[in-house]
Write an enzyme that holds these catalytic residues in place. Sequence first.
Site, PDB file in Angstrom:
ATOM      1  CG  HIS A 260       4.336  35.791  -8.074  1.00  0.00           C
ATOM      2  ND1 HIS A 260       4.701  36.928  -7.308  1.00  0.00           N
ATOM      3  CD2 HIS A 260       3.231  36.206  -8.702  1.00  0.00           C
ATOM      4  CE1 HIS A 260       4.115  38.133  -7.985  1.00  0.00           C
ATOM      5  NE2 HIS A 260       3.409  37.629  -8.860  1.00  0.00           N
ATOM      6  CE  LYS A 264       3.277  35.789 -15.683  1.00  0.00           C
ATOM      7  NZ  LYS A 264       2.522  37.142 -15.608  1.00  0.00           N
ATOM      8  CG  HIS A 289       3.643  31.449 -15.299  1.00  0.00           C
ATOM      9  ND1 HIS A 289       2.510  31.468 -15.830  1.00  0.00           N
ATOM     10  CD2 HIS A 289       3.696  32.071 -13.962  1.00  0.00           C
ATOM     11  CE1 HIS A 289       1.430  31.613 -14.899  1.00  0.00           C
ATOM     12  NE2 HIS A 289       2.356  32.085 -13.863  1.00  0.00           N
ATOM     13  CG  HIS A 316      -2.029  30.895 -11.480  1.00  0.00           C
ATOM     14  ND1 HIS A 316      -2.821  32.268 -11.539  1.00  0.00           N
ATOM     15  CD2 HIS A 316      -0.896  31.551 -11.920  1.00  0.00           C
ATOM     16  CE1 HIS A 316      -2.133  33.262 -11.908  1.00  0.00           C
ATOM     17  NE2 HIS A 316      -1.152  32.692 -12.117  1.00  0.00           N
TER      18      HIS A 316
END
Length: 419
Positions: A260, A264, A289, A316
């Site tokens: 997930h 990054k 990200h 998100h």
Amino acid sequence: MKVDANRQILQQIAALKEKLSHIRDIDILLENTLSAAREIVHADAGSIYEYTESENRLRIRYSQNDTQQRKLSPGEKLPYVSFSLQATAKSISGYSALHKKIINIPDVYAMDDYLDADRTEKRPYNFDSTNDIKTGYHTKSMLTLPLVITNGMVLGILQIINAQDEAGNIVPFSEEAEFYVSYFASSIVQVYEYAYLTKQLIERLVKMANYRDPRETGTHVERVSSFSLEIYDRYAVNKHIPEKESNKFRDNLKLAAKCHDVGKVAVADKILKKEGLLSAEERSIMKGHTCIGAQIFTPADNDLDAMARDVCLHHHDRWDGSGAGYPGNYDYMSYVPGTMVPDDSAPLKGEAIPLAARIVALADVYDALRHRRCYKESWTLDDTLQEIRSESGRQFDPELVEAFMQVVDRIEAINSDLQ
């Protein structure tokens, strides 16, 4: 008649092998291998261990017990159990792993003191009755064998307990039963190797991302993955999702959830490693990200890639489609690393958010709240549950919150284990 019975069992093994051949995640494969082996020889219970040769340790991955399971309500699972032990010849599983030998014991409470017919080699291992005493279960017959791939590496130990005859009586595992289980285990070696290599590739990708972000750890990834599976399993029961569909989804979910935050890797250190709160501009860049992670898994060549892409991109986004969610209906392939994510894209909400992403969103937030970060202390369980309940229908899918609450005891047990 016996020839027909043998043919039927071999056909059953072939069907189980075909079923397992589509599994990518090694944890799911181990769980299904345990179920299949028990099915072949009508065993009441069993456990499967993961063996780490470099550390010479065995860790129990899954336990199953039909007698105990029948005492639970539909959809409930046995309590989560996890422990590891040094692999030594003093334990049955340890001896099997170290010597790569099958151990067939008719009665664990009445074992012979010798391993050979000449009665020259003393038996080094004993049965540990601690779990029997704790649960009230009575272990009798036990078959233990190593799961060995073609390079000789032992991936795990399969231990099945209490063979049953047609009347349900506990009987020893026959030589035929031993042969069938051994044949089944050896017939899926290639499946194990493929799942093992897939796991290694995913874990290396995740490890690379973790090196970049000091606030995340490998155990965070493992916890989110395990939490996600527990949430989905209960959700699938609640929604009456067919077993075949459920098995395929959970197999991909176990791996996809670990990915997930891999996006990054492309976020600048000055943002990723900044102590304290981020500025509005930095937060917008950090949101990128999600797009980077989705780009990593594009093009999606298979179902796992597609789910990993969806999880990276949408974990998100918010159930209610509010502005706090991101990135929404944004062309993620147009995103350039290091730039701000536009805040004017149309929101994604409700079931338009892929199910896997909605599950990981809940699992990720639970883990973030329950653990200390550089900008916050860990929350208590009560405060965490209150926050999740308050976000039901807002940040989170209400049906997933319901499923989460039904399995929170197992999730807490996993949380305690994977620190």
